[in-house]
Each structure stands twice: as C-alpha cells, then as structure tokens.
Design a protein around this motif. Structure first.
Motif, PDB file in Angstrom:
ATOM      1  N   GLU A 309       0.841  -1.209   0.000  1.00  0.00           N
ATOM      2  CA  GLU A 309       0.000   0.000   0.000  1.00  0.00           C
ATOM      3  C   GLU A 309       0.872   1.253   0.000  1.00  0.00           C
ATOM      4  N   MET A 310       1.937   1.227   0.801  1.00  0.00           N
ATOM      5  CA  MET A 310       2.852   2.375   0.843  1.00  0.00           C
ATOM      6  C   MET A 310       3.545   2.574  -0.500  1.00  0.00           C
ATOM      7  N   LEU A 311       3.962   1.459  -1.108  1.00  0.00           N
ATOM      8  CA  LEU A 311       4.667   1.541  -2.392  1.00  0.00           C
ATOM      9  C   LEU A 311       3.751   1.996  -3.527  1.00  0.00           C
ATOM     10  N   ALA A 312       2.453   1.927  -3.305  1.00  0.00           N
ATOM     11  CA  ALA A 312       1.502   2.364  -4.331  1.00  0.00           C
ATOM     12  C   ALA A 312       1.139   3.838  -4.170  1.00  0.00           C
ATOM     13  N   GLY A 313       1.640   4.477  -3.106  1.00  0.00           N
ATOM     14  CA  GLY A 313       1.272   5.863  -2.810  1.00  0.00           C
ATOM     15  C   GLY A 313       2.248   6.898  -3.321  1.00  0.00           C
ATOM     16  N   GLY A 314       2.087   8.122  -2.835  1.00  0.00           N
ATOM     17  CA  GLY A 314       2.870   9.263  -3.306  1.00  0.00           C
ATOM     18  C   GLY A 314       4.332   9.238  -2.919  1.00  0.00           C
ATOM     19  N   TYR A 315       4.684   8.404  -1.944  1.00  0.00           N
ATOM     20  CA  TYR A 315       6.073   8.347  -1.506  1.00  0.00           C
ATOM     21  C   TYR A 315       6.825   7.152  -2.094  1.00  0.00           C
ATOM     22  N   ARG A 316       6.270   6.553  -3.114  1.00  0.00           N
ATOM     23  CA  ARG A 316       6.836   5.342  -3.707  1.00  0.00           C
ATOM     24  C   ARG A 316       8.340   5.448  -3.973  1.00  0.00           C
ATOM     25  N   LYS A 317       8.762   6.539  -4.599  1.00  0.00           N
ATOM     26  CA  LYS A 317      10.172   6.668  -4.966  1.00  0.00           C
ATOM     27  C   LYS A 317      11.074   6.737  -3.738  1.00  0.00           C
ATOM     28  N   LYS A 318      10.588   7.387  -2.682  1.00  0.00           N
ATOM     29  CA  LYS A 318      11.361   7.439  -1.447  1.00  0.00           C
ATOM     30  C   LYS A 318      11.553   6.039  -0.875  1.00  0.00           C
ATOM     31  N   TYR A 319      10.468   5.273  -0.841  1.00  0.00           N
ATOM     32  CA  TYR A 319      10.534   3.935  -0.243  1.00  0.00           C
ATOM     33  C   TYR A 319      11.424   3.003  -1.073  1.00  0.00           C
ATOM     34  N   LEU A 320      11.356   3.135  -2.364  1.00  0.00           N
ATOM     35  CA  LEU A 320      12.200   2.301  -3.223  1.00  0.00           C
ATOM     36  C   LEU A 320      13.682   2.654  -3.054  1.00  0.00           C
ATOM     37  N   ARG A 321      13.963   3.944  -2.932  1.00  0.00           N
ATOM     38  CA  ARG A 321      15.348   4.357  -2.712  1.00  0.00           C
ATOM     39  C   ARG A 321      15.863   3.809  -1.379  1.00  0.00           C
ATOM     40  N   ALA A 322      15.040   3.923  -0.327  1.00  0.00           N
ATOM     41  CA  ALA A 322      15.453   3.434   0.990  1.00  0.00           C
ATOM     42  C   ALA A 322      15.691   1.925   0.968  1.00  0.00           C
ATOM     43  N   THR A 323      14.792   1.195   0.294  1.00  0.00           N
ATOM     44  CA  THR A 323      14.951  -0.254   0.185  1.00  0.00           C
ATOM     45  C   THR A 323      16.248  -0.589  -0.537  1.00  0.00           C
ATOM     46  N   SER A 324      16.505   0.105  -1.633  1.00  0.00           N
ATOM     47  CA  SER A 324      17.730  -0.103  -2.410  1.00  0.00           C
ATOM     48  C   SER A 324      18.964   0.094  -1.538  1.00  0.00           C
ATOM     49  N   ARG A 325      18.949   1.153  -0.738  1.00  0.00           N
ATOM     50  CA  ARG A 325      20.109   1.467   0.094  1.00  0.00           C
ATOM     51  C   ARG A 325      20.273   0.458   1.234  1.00  0.00           C
ATOM     52  N   LEU A 326      19.173   0.068   1.862  1.00  0.00           N
ATOM     53  CA  LEU A 326      19.255  -0.910   2.948  1.00  0.00           C
ATOM     54  C   LEU A 326      19.766  -2.259   2.439  1.00  0.00           C
ATOM     55  N   LEU A 327      19.312  -2.642   1.261  1.00  0.00           N
ATOM     56  CA  LEU A 327      19.778  -3.908   0.688  1.00  0.00           C
ATOM     57  C   LEU A 327      21.276  -3.845   0.389  1.00  0.00           C
ATOM     58  N   ALA A 328      21.730  -2.704  -0.101  1.00  0.00           N
ATOM     59  CA  ALA A 328      23.167  -2.542  -0.365  1.00  0.00           C
ATOM     60  C   ALA A 328      23.960  -2.670   0.935  1.00  0.00           C
ATOM     61  N   LEU A 329      23.453  -2.086   2.012  1.00  0.00           N
ATOM     62  CA  LEU A 329      24.137  -2.154   3.306  1.00  0.00           C
ATOM     63  C   LEU A 329      24.101  -3.559   3.888  1.00  0.00           C
ATOM     64  N   SER A 330      23.006  -4.272   3.654  1.00  0.00           N
ATOM     65  CA  SER A 330      22.914  -5.647   4.178  1.00  0.00           C
ATOM     66  C   SER A 330      23.866  -6.563   3.421  1.00  0.00           C
ATOM     67  N   ARG A 331      24.037  -6.329   2.136  1.00  0.00           N
ATOM     68  CA  ARG A 331      24.973  -7.143   1.349  1.00  0.00           C
ATOM     69  C   ARG A 331      26.416  -6.820   1.753  1.00  0.00           C
ATOM     70  N   PHE A 332      26.637  -5.564   2.064  1.00  0.00           N
ATOM     71  CA  PHE A 332      27.964  -5.137   2.495  1.00  0.00           C
ATOM     72  C   PHE A 332      28.360  -5.897   3.749  1.00  0.00           C
ATOM     73  N   GLU A 333      27.418  -6.056   4.675  1.00  0.00           N
ATOM     74  CA  GLU A 333      27.702  -6.790   5.922  1.00  0.00           C
ATOM     75  C   GLU A 333      27.967  -8.253   5.623  1.00  0.00           C
ATOM     76  N   VAL A 334      27.133  -8.854   4.767  1.00  0.00           N
ATOM     77  CA  VAL A 334      27.290 -10.260   4.420  1.00  0.00           C
ATOM     78  C   VAL A 334      28.645 -10.479   3.744  1.00  0.00           C
ATOM     79  N   ALA A 335      29.008  -9.554   2.835  1.00  0.00           N
ATOM     80  CA  ALA A 335      30.280  -9.685   2.121  1.00  0.00           C
ATOM     81  C   ALA A 335      31.460  -9.561   3.065  1.00  0.00           C
ATOM     82  N   ALA A 336      31.300  -8.695   4.099  1.00  0.00           N
ATOM     83  CA  ALA A 336      32.391  -8.475   5.041  1.00  0.00           C
ATOM     84  C   ALA A 336      32.511  -9.676   5.988  1.00  0.00           C
ATOM     85  N   GLY A 337      31.362 -10.376   6.179  1.00  0.00           N
ATOM     86  CA  GLY A 337      31.195 -11.599   6.876  1.00  0.00           C
ATOM     87  C   GLY A 337      31.885 -11.860   8.123  1.00  0.00           C
TER      88      GLY A 337
END
Length: 337
Positions: A309-337
């Motif tokens: 519902e949030m992703l379908a609203g007016g803040y969609r681009k903000k939420y997608l950017r935040a998700t993109s960044r969090l995923l990058a940070l989570s992969r960074f942790e996994v890679a650093a392992g």
C-alpha cells in the motif's frame, strides 16, 4: 550489554549547523572524472557536462561585476536540478559540484536544510548562507506544505543574492508533492520554485542492484545477537523501540545518531505500522547509507519494511530508494562476513 541507538540523544549546537553542511564522508573523494557514465545511457554523460558548466557559472557569478563606486552589482544565482531514479549517481555529481565550487559553500539534504532554518530562524539562515557561492541540496522531496513555502522563500532570497542552487531528486520540480497535497498554495509555491532551476535528466538502472543477488534472508534472533557480539561498538536494537526513538528526534539528528557506529543490528523487523514511521525509516536509511554502516536484521526481510500500500502511494520513490540502500548495506555486511 550491547550498545543501543535508543540510548543515544545527539544534539547539534545551532552555531555549528551551517559549518556541518558538507557531503557525507563516502563522497569526500568523488569528482567529475570519477563518475563513469553508462555508454547505454547518454543522459549521464550529458549530466556530467551540464554539472561542469554549472560550476563555471557559479564561479563567474560569485566573481561578480563591479558597479558604481567599486561595489559588486548583485547577480542572480544559477540553478540546476538533477532529476532521475535512485542509484544513477546524482549525489556523486552533486558532491562533485560542491568540491569544484569556490568557498564558502554548503551541502545538505532537504531535511537538514529545513532544520537549519528552524534552528537559526529565517533571517539568520539567509544571512549565514547568502555569502556562499552554491547551496547543494540532496533528496529534494517536499512532503509538507509548510516546508515547501519555507524553502521556496529561502531559495528565492538566496538566488536573488547571487547564491547558486543545485538540487537532486527523483521528482521533477513541477511534480513535487504530486499525489500528496493538492492545496492551491502548495502548488503555487512549487511552480515558483521550479522557475529557479534548469532541469537535467539522469537516466539509468540502479547501480546498487547491478549484478547483485536478491535481498538476503533475515537470520534468527540468537544468531543476530552472536554476530553483534563479534563487532566491537556495534549497536543492537529492537525494531519497534528504534522506531519509537526515531520519533523523538528531528530527522536532521539521525546522522549524529549513527556517528561512529561500525555496524547496526536490528531485531524483530516487520512492515512499518504507518506512513510516519516509514518516512522516518527512509531518512534513517539515508544516513546509514551516507556513513556506509552495515545493517543486519532478524525478522522480516529488509525489502518488506514498506508495505505494498505504501509503495503504491505518493512516496513510492522514497521507499524504493530506501529499500535499495538498505539492501546494499545488508549485502555489504554479508560480504564483510
């Protein structure tokens, strides 16, 4: 006992606010030369050229022309607006402009700028920033009519005093606030603001997702605690407690909140309960990303925090950017392992 973000209450003295308006550390060394345009996206090379030309305009305006009695005649500041999706290098270009422009100069997010004006007062903020050659504004998203009018007035005043303005966003100036507020005065302010900028489009895929695996599966609570134990100085927080704590701090203080933290661990992650919580998490994710802080979670996956519902609203681009960044940070942790 683990350190917790919820036990931190950072404060930035008002007299230090303008001095702290500089790019995040991860952009300390960037330049126009280090931006590698995607050959398949000609708009990227064009954006680099436009940004370099903009710096030339800034220097010329700040040099000024001598009028009667040797005084500098006032010159209108230039304006540049870098529009495009997340992960195409807009902040890289914005920081490159900052590094290339003559001092004094300032770089901050839209949220940080509203906080500076609120803390200093409008007239003092204008006075402090009016000596600057350029004001670089990242993540230019107007979510509140009051903030829109405040920043519109600020940029109009600064531009008239010869301060050049460059901004990045995922939304064109004429579309800011689209799908959110429809008040006539809000729309009028946006139109006025849009007239300041020359708009340059930057297209391309999100570089954080190029050739990378999907979101990692969250780990269980016991393993989360064990991993947190292995990183000296890491913080371990409960998701709901962290969300409640974020609500007590102005978003401009989130950067100070995570300052010096080597890794963030969050237990009990689940979809955000409402829009206000979600928007605070967006700013929190941005500050974690600025500081390149690895993120590890237990509970729901990081790409499930923002509901459909949030992703379908007016803040969609903000939420997608935040998700993109969090995923990058989570992969960074996994890679650093």
């Amino acid at each position: 006992m683990h350190e917790r973000l919820v036990d931190r209450n950072p404060v930035v003295p008002a007299d230090q606010l303008v001095g702290q308006l500089v790019p995040p550390a991860m952009f300390d060394e960037v330049s126009f030369a280090s931006y590698i345009p995607d050959p398949a996206e000609p708009s990227q090379a064009a954006a680099v050229k436009a940004a370099e030309e903009f710096v030339g305009k800034v220097a010329k305006i700040r040099g000024g022309k001598r009028g009667l009695f040797g005084r500098k005649a006032p010159a209108q500041g230039a304006g540049l607006y870098l529009d495009g999706g997340f992960g195409v290098g807009k902040t890289h270009l914005l920081a490159s402009i900052f590094h290339s422009a003559p001092a004094p100069k300032a770089f901050g997010t839209f949220v940080e700028l509203t906080h500076v004006v609120g803390a200093l007062g409008f007239n003092k903020a204008v006075e402090e920033l009016s000596t600057h050659s350029v004001l670089c504004i990242d993540e230019f998203e107007l979510d509140d009519p009051g903030d829109t009018m405040l920043i519109s007035r600020l940029l109009t005043e600064l531009s008239a005093r010869g301060v050049s303005i460059v901004a990045t966003s995922n939304t064109l100036p004429g579309q800011l606030g689209e799908g959110r507020f429809a008040a006539q005065d809000f729309l009028r302010e946006i139109k006025k603001l849009a007239s300041i900028f020359e708009t340059i489009r930057v297209d391309g895929p999100d570089y954080r997702h190029r050739d990378l695996p999907p979101a990692p599966e969250p780990i269980d609570s016991e393993e989360l605690i064990e991993r947190a134990d292995e990183v000296s100085g890491a913080t371990l927080d409960d998701f709901d407690e962290l969300c409640d704590h974020l609500s007590t701090l102005h978003p401009s203080r989130y950067g100070k909140l995570v300052e010096g933290v080597p890794a963030v661990f969050i237990n009990g992650v689940h979809p955000a309960r409402d829009q206000s919580v979600a928007l605070r998490l967006v700013v929190f994710a941005d500050r974690l990303y600025d500081a390149s802080i690895p993120v590890t979670v237990a509970g729901a996956r990081l790409d499930e925090i923002f509901t459909p519902e949030m992703l379908a609203g007016g803040y969609r681009k903000k939420y997608l950017r935040a998700t993109s960044r969090l995923l990058a940070l989570s992969r960074f942790e996994v890679a650093a392992g």
